[in-house]
Design a protein around this motif. Structure first.
Motif: not given
Length: 198
Positions: A6-23, A48-55
């Motif tokens: 479905e259409y989603s706007s989740s990319m607003n908080g999660a655009s590229y995230l290559l490093f994170e995806l690799k982990q 390696q985020f400074e903010n746990k909320g962002r994780i």
């Protein structure tokens, strides 16, 4: 594997995230469960985020993307070149984000196939205006949400290598490794290869 999107706007908080995806892909290859991956990512701050909320905000998107990367693509992502990783990440974003896939398919791919190497603000605006008319869900989103999405889409274009620089309007082709191209064709995902401008 097919996911009904479905259409989603989740990319607003999660655009590229290559490093994170690799982990996450590395952990998945080791046979670690989703729950264990989640607690490892949070407790050991693997992103390696400074903010746990962002994780917690980005983790669902990263997991969704990891879920569509099969074992062959996972090997290329972990052991291949950075270019290979970028292409696989872009594929995973398109495969899990319907609106971004349509943007790549209807705007970027069209331009590249027509040798039109300029992406202007009006191209992005026209795409979103058309979607606002076609979808009740998208038309319910706030104007600020849509503006953030436009920026997120451009960020993904830049980080994937389609834009010459962050501020550039100039498009270029990305190089898709033949092994990845053949694999995506073999598993029936040729439309994603086309959407990347091939």
């Amino acid at each position: 594997m097919t996911i009904e999107l479905e259409y989603s706007s989740s990319m607003n908080g999660a655009s590229y995230l290559l490093f994170e995806l690799k982990q996450v892909v590395i952990l998945k290859q080791q046979g670690i469960s989703i729950e264990e991956i989640r607690s490892k990512v949070i407790n050991e701050n693997l992103f390696q985020f400074e903010n746990k909320g962002r994780i917690k905000r980005t983790f669902p998107s990263v997991m969704k993307r990891a879920h569509v990367i099969d074992s062959e693509l996972a090997i290329h992502m972990v052991e291949g070149s950075i270019e290979m990783s970028k292409v696989i990440n872009l594929y995973a974003i398109m495969k899990t984000d319907l609106l971004f896939f349509e943007f790549m398919n209807e705007v970027i791919s069209e331009k590249l196939h027509n040798n039109d190497y300029l992406i202007e603000k009006k191209d992005v605006n026209l795409f979103f205006e058309a979607k606002l008319e076609q979808s009740e869900k998208i038309s319910s989103w706030s104007a600020s949400n849509i503006e953030k999405l436009k920026r997120a889409f451009m960020q993904v274009l830049f980080e994937s290598g389609f834009l010459k620089s962050r501020q550039s309007k100039e498009l270029r082709h990305i190089i898709i490794d033949d092994q990845i191209k053949e694999h995506l064709n073999r598993i029936g995902d040729v439309r994603y290869v086309r959407a990347m401008g091939e």
